[in-house]
Motif scaffolding. Structure first.
Motif, mmCIF file in Angstrom:
data_model
loop_
_atom_site.group_PDB
_atom_site.id
_atom_site.type_symbol
_atom_site.label_atom_id
_atom_site.label_comp_id
_atom_site.label_asym_id
_atom_site.label_seq_id
_atom_site.Cartn_x
_atom_site.Cartn_y
_atom_site.Cartn_z
ATOM 1 N N GLU A 20 -51.765 76.707 -40.913
ATOM 2 C CA GLU A 20 -52.517 75.844 -42.357
ATOM 3 C C GLU A 20 -51.482 74.725 -42.603
ATOM 4 O O GLU A 20 -50.293 74.724 -43.079
ATOM 5 C CB GLU A 20 -51.844 76.636 -43.453
ATOM 6 C CG GLU A 20 -52.140 78.117 -43.629
ATOM 7 C CD GLU A 20 -51.542 79.386 -44.574
ATOM 8 O OE1 GLU A 20 -51.245 78.645 -45.820
ATOM 9 O OE2 GLU A 20 -51.432 80.323 -44.866
ATOM 10 N N GLY A 21 -52.616 73.800 -42.106
ATOM 11 C CA GLY A 21 -52.400 72.330 -41.965
ATOM 12 C C GLY A 21 -50.648 72.168 -40.734
ATOM 13 O O GLY A 21 -51.135 72.569 -39.796
ATOM 14 N N ASN A 22 -49.858 71.675 -41.237
ATOM 15 C CA ASN A 22 -48.470 71.876 -40.336
ATOM 16 C C ASN A 22 -47.803 72.804 -40.884
ATOM 17 O O ASN A 22 -46.891 72.720 -40.207
ATOM 18 C CB ASN A 22 -47.427 70.040 -40.805
ATOM 19 C CG ASN A 22 -48.525 68.852 -39.942
ATOM 20 O OD1 ASN A 22 -49.327 69.181 -39.575
ATOM 21 N ND2 ASN A 22 -48.103 68.025 -40.497
ATOM 22 N N VAL A 23 -47.805 73.547 -41.445
ATOM 23 C CA VAL A 23 -47.217 74.785 -41.089
ATOM 24 C C VAL A 23 -47.143 76.029 -40.604
ATOM 25 O O VAL A 23 -48.901 76.648 -40.392
ATOM 26 C CB VAL A 23 -47.079 75.528 -43.307
ATOM 27 C CG1 VAL A 23 -45.970 76.194 -43.441
ATOM 28 C CG2 VAL A 23 -46.906 73.881 -44.211
ATOM 29 N N VAL A 24 -46.604 76.294 -40.107
ATOM 30 C CA VAL A 24 -46.495 77.389 -39.084
ATOM 31 C C VAL A 24 -45.811 78.782 -39.567
ATOM 32 O O VAL A 24 -44.519 78.670 -40.251
ATOM 33 C CB VAL A 24 -45.765 77.483 -37.751
ATOM 34 C CG1 VAL A 24 -45.907 78.616 -36.827
ATOM 35 C CG2 VAL A 24 -46.636 75.743 -37.231
ATOM 36 N N LYS A 25 -46.640 79.805 -39.975
ATOM 37 C CA LYS A 25 -45.584 81.026 -40.395
ATOM 38 C C LYS A 25 -45.890 82.406 -39.826
ATOM 39 O O LYS A 25 -47.130 82.490 -38.720
ATOM 40 C CB LYS A 25 -46.621 81.622 -41.876
ATOM 41 C CG LYS A 25 -46.644 80.472 -42.738
ATOM 42 C CD LYS A 25 -47.568 80.593 -44.218
ATOM 43 C CE LYS A 25 -47.560 80.184 -44.995
ATOM 44 N NZ LYS A 25 -48.464 80.497 -46.710
ATOM 45 N N MET A 67 -38.015 69.549 -29.988
ATOM 46 C CA MET A 67 -37.261 70.302 -31.408
ATOM 47 C C MET A 67 -38.435 71.049 -32.219
ATOM 48 O O MET A 67 -37.954 72.271 -32.674
ATOM 49 C CB MET A 67 -36.945 69.034 -32.634
ATOM 50 C CG MET A 67 -35.719 69.612 -33.872
ATOM 51 S SD MET A 67 -36.920 69.394 -34.929
ATOM 52 C CE MET A 67 -37.978 68.207 -35.195
ATOM 53 N N SER A 68 -39.948 70.447 -31.815
ATOM 54 C CA SER A 68 -40.536 71.752 -32.909
ATOM 55 C C SER A 68 -41.035 72.832 -32.166
ATOM 56 O O SER A 68 -40.806 73.535 -33.029
ATOM 57 C CB SER A 68 -41.453 70.905 -32.976
ATOM 58 O OG SER A 68 -41.614 69.564 -33.976
ATOM 59 N N ARG A 69 -41.252 72.418 -30.598
ATOM 60 C CA ARG A 69 -41.160 74.157 -30.547
ATOM 61 C C ARG A 69 -39.923 75.088 -30.440
ATOM 62 O O ARG A 69 -40.187 76.036 -30.809
ATOM 63 C CB ARG A 69 -41.602 73.480 -28.256
ATOM 64 C CG ARG A 69 -42.061 74.588 -27.802
ATOM 65 C CD ARG A 69 -41.096 75.081 -27.410
ATOM 66 N NE ARG A 69 -40.820 76.061 -26.022
ATOM 67 C CZ ARG A 69 -40.143 77.197 -26.014
ATOM 68 N NH1 ARG A 69 -39.122 77.312 -26.218
ATOM 69 N NH2 ARG A 69 -40.348 78.131 -25.041
ATOM 70 N N THR A 70 -38.682 74.361 -30.594
ATOM 71 C CA THR A 70 -37.338 74.884 -30.171
ATOM 72 C C THR A 70 -37.223 76.324 -31.753
ATOM 73 O O THR A 70 -36.770 77.115 -31.494
ATOM 74 C CB THR A 70 -36.318 74.133 -30.363
ATOM 75 O OG1 THR A 70 -36.143 73.203 -29.150
ATOM 76 C CG2 THR A 70 -35.387 75.638 -29.751
ATOM 77 N N MET A 71 -37.848 75.108 -32.989
ATOM 78 C CA MET A 71 -37.956 75.663 -33.634
ATOM 79 C C MET A 71 -38.764 76.375 -34.279
ATOM 80 O O MET A 71 -38.451 78.010 -34.612
ATOM 81 C CB MET A 71 -37.920 74.379 -35.347
ATOM 82 C CG MET A 71 -37.026 73.083 -35.235
ATOM 83 S SD MET A 71 -35.525 73.952 -36.096
ATOM 84 C CE MET A 71 -35.815 74.304 -37.289
ATOM 85 N N ILE A 72 -39.997 76.999 -33.411
ATOM 86 C CA ILE A 72 -41.400 78.077 -34.026
ATOM 87 C C ILE A 72 -40.610 79.119 -32.615
ATOM 88 O O ILE A 72 -40.766 80.570 -33.376
ATOM 89 C CB ILE A 72 -42.402 77.127 -33.077
ATOM 90 C CG1 ILE A 72 -42.547 76.203 -34.453
ATOM 91 C CG2 ILE A 72 -43.663 78.340 -32.841
ATOM 92 C CD1 ILE A 72 -44.115 75.035 -34.116
ATOM 93 N N GLN A 73 -39.853 78.639 -31.780
ATOM 94 C CA GLN A 73 -39.255 79.526 -31.370
ATOM 95 C C GLN A 73 -38.265 80.592 -31.646
ATOM 96 O O GLN A 73 -38.077 81.844 -31.902
ATOM 97 C CB GLN A 73 -39.221 79.590 -30.006
ATOM 98 C CG GLN A 73 -37.639 80.746 -28.801
ATOM 99 C CD GLN A 73 -39.142 81.203 -28.212
ATOM 100 O OE1 GLN A 73 -40.073 80.945 -27.729
ATOM 101 N NE2 GLN A 73 -39.694 82.862 -28.572
#
Length: 177
Positions: A20-25, A67-73
């Protein structure tokens, strides 16, 4: 170029992700977490995986990419399996016990230290010299472990204090006569 950022985050069975926009849930068997991605990266959810790309070729965008990819992982792993952190207590008379949801630490002070465990993290003391922390948010779990360790961090001469289970204390030699 980020080598970590190039790989897409695969969604395992039982985990669903929405954007949703920039928020990954991410939602899974252990709970639900969300990550707010920086404006410098583009996140896409499709075909059972999440991919992250830098918005442009600037240094700032490339630094946020991995960093964003690692946080999502981490949020995907957290809602699927959860995380665990173990702390060990070394020292004569040093011990930990549970007092309801709080951890009571006897670590050489004139009084016992009572640490209130925040929501989202659960603690257990299987042995008086061991603390096991579990939770789905890796960042919060690491912060709680660091705060507990800070009450009596290990010293290099005798190794007394609270340390992570996988941590090795580099010992120093004492005074010589």
């Amino acid at each position: 170029m980020s080598r970590i950022g190039k790989r897409a985050v695969a969604l395992p069975d039982g985990v669903s992700a929405t954007l949703e926009g920039n928020v990954v849930k991410a939602k899974g068997p252990k709970g639900e977490l969300e990550f707010v991605a920086n404006d410098e990266v583009i996140v896409e959810v499709k075909d059972g995986e999440i991919s992250v790309q830098p918005r442009d070729n600037s240094k700032v965008a490339r630094s946020k990419w991995g960093m964003s990819r690692t946080m999502i992982q981490n949020i995907v792993d957290g809602v699927k399996n959860g995380f665990e952190r173990k702390l060990e207590i070394n020292g004569v008379g040093y011990r930990a016990s549970m007092q309801g949801k709080n951890i009571q630490l006897a670590v050489g002070y004139s009084h016992d230290v009572v640490y209130q465990v925040p929501e989202g993290v659960s603690a257990a003391t299987p042995k008086p010299t061991e603390i096991v922390l579990t939770g789905i948010d890796k960042q919060q779990l690491g912060q709680v472990a660091a705060e507990i360790r800070k009450f009596r961090s290990p010293e290099p001469y005798k190794g007394k204090g609270i340390k992570y289970a996988e941590e090795t204390i580099i010992r120093k030699e004492g005074k010589k006569k």
